[in-house]
Write an enzyme that holds these catalytic residues in place. Structure first.
Site, mmCIF file in Angstrom:
data_model
loop_
_atom_site.group_PDB
_atom_site.id
_atom_site.type_symbol
_atom_site.label_atom_id
_atom_site.label_comp_id
_atom_site.label_asym_id
_atom_site.label_seq_id
_atom_site.Cartn_x
_atom_site.Cartn_y
_atom_site.Cartn_z
ATOM 1 N N ASP A 267 6.562 28.405 14.710
ATOM 2 C CA ASP A 267 6.304 26.832 14.280
ATOM 3 C C ASP A 267 5.473 26.684 13.305
ATOM 4 O O ASP A 267 4.072 27.148 13.583
ATOM 5 C CB ASP A 267 5.915 26.243 15.520
ATOM 6 N N ASP B 115 14.922 22.612 20.637
ATOM 7 C CA ASP B 115 13.443 22.791 20.539
ATOM 8 C C ASP B 115 12.469 21.794 21.011
ATOM 9 O O ASP B 115 12.751 20.717 20.539
ATOM 10 C CB ASP B 115 13.039 23.370 19.147
ATOM 11 N N GLY C 291 8.978 27.631 24.578
ATOM 12 C CA GLY C 291 7.756 28.185 24.330
ATOM 13 C C GLY C 291 7.042 28.431 25.638
ATOM 14 O O GLY C 291 6.790 29.334 26.186
HETATM 15 C C1 DX5 Z 1 7.409 21.447 17.952
HETATM 16 C C2 DX5 Z 1 7.348 22.827 18.383
HETATM 17 C C3 DX5 Z 1 7.530 22.952 20.027
HETATM 18 C C4 DX5 Z 1 7.739 24.452 20.392
HETATM 19 C C5 DX5 Z 1 8.310 24.565 21.664
HETATM 20 O O1 DX5 Z 1 6.226 20.769 18.838
HETATM 21 O O2 DX5 Z 1 8.793 23.297 17.932
HETATM 22 O O3 DX5 Z 1 8.343 22.494 20.443
HETATM 23 O O4 DX5 Z 1 8.357 25.265 19.633
HETATM 24 O O5 DX5 Z 1 7.262 24.387 22.706
HETATM 25 P P1 DX5 Z 1 7.533 23.818 24.353
HETATM 26 O O6 DX5 Z 1 8.795 24.815 24.737
HETATM 27 O O7 DX5 Z 1 6.354 24.487 25.028
HETATM 28 O O8 DX5 Z 1 7.985 22.745 24.319
#
Ligand code: DX5
Length: 231
Positions: free
Chosen positions: A40, A179, A201
């Site tokens: 990211d 995501d 994540g």
């Molecule tokens: C945007 C990012 C998050 C990340 C995933 O905020 O793209 O969404 O990749 O994080 P989790 O899985 O912890 O929401």
């Protein structure tokens, strides 16, 4: 005969990694069968957070992963070459940050990588459906982008279903990625709606055992995914 367009992938997001032992965590998920990592990139303008530069793509490539770079920046086409140089396999820009999505996708592909386009929760999916023919990956954000560990937005699933219907109707080769807030409770819902690339994540890297967490997510997603029905 049912032919899966491609095997579904669970894609750990580096954003939730422990920076003091990122290499070790990447080794753990690799040993569990993970082959794709999402990086990211946040610029503090497009989203209210700052995150990684190209060196993190280099780290994931050095560890042998396929890497998608999710550009949450106001100038995706300007920074794209830096991440291509770092070895990213896929570059995803946000439709809210480009003048012309089709031209932007063509520009990214001209750099020699796969091209993705993302929509934030408040952005309708129509624009993304309109550029699918040029898309290698269509990303539906299931949180307001900027931070990991947020709550999954289940009301984004109709966008995923609409993309799945459009891609299958035209027999396109395009990943549908979700995501944000994806975890063991909701991942089956994402796969059942038609997503075949599931970014996770916190559900992976904040788990006591990231390898076991990855395997559980993959099992649940694969059990729920219905591959494209071929005549
Ligand atoms: C945007 C990012 C998050 C990340 C995933 O905020 O793209 O969404 O990749 O994080 P989790 O899985 O912890 O929401």
């Amino acid at each position: 005969m049912i032919v899966a367009t491609k095997t579904l992938a669970v894609v750990p997001s580096l954003l939730a990694g422990d920076l003091s032992r990122l290499g070790e965590q990447l080794d753990q998920v690799k040993a569990a069968g993970c082959h794709w990592i999402s990086v990211d990139v946040m610029d503090g303008h497009f989203v209210p957070n700052l995150s990684f530069g190209p060196d993190f793509v280099k780290l994931a490539k050095k560890k042998g992963f396929c890497v998608d770079t999710h550009l949450m920046v106001t100038n995706p086409l300007q920074v794209a070459p830096w991440f291509v140089e770092a070895g990213t396999d896929i570059l995803t820009a946000h439709i809210e940050a480009v003048e012309e999505p089709v031209a932007a996708l063509k520009k990214i592909k001209s750099l020699g990588v796969k091209a993705g386009m993302a929509v934030k929760p408040k952005t309708p999916v129509d624009g993304l459906i309109g550029c699918l023919a040029e898309c290698d990956l269509a990303l539906v954000m299931t949180v307001e982008p900027g931070f990991g560990g947020q709550k999954f937005m289940a009301d984004m699933m109709p966008k995923v279903a609409a993309l799945r219907a459009a891609i299958d109707a035209k027999n396109l080769e395009c990943w549908i990625q979700v995501d944000g807030g994806v975890n063991a409770v909701n991942i089956a819902q994402c796969a059942a709606a038609g997503a075949d690339s599931l970014v996770a994540g916190s559900a992976v890297f904040a788990a006591k055992d990231p390898a076991a967490a990855f395997r559980e997510l993959e099992l649940k997603a694969r059990a729920a995914f219905k591959p494209q029905q071929q005549p």
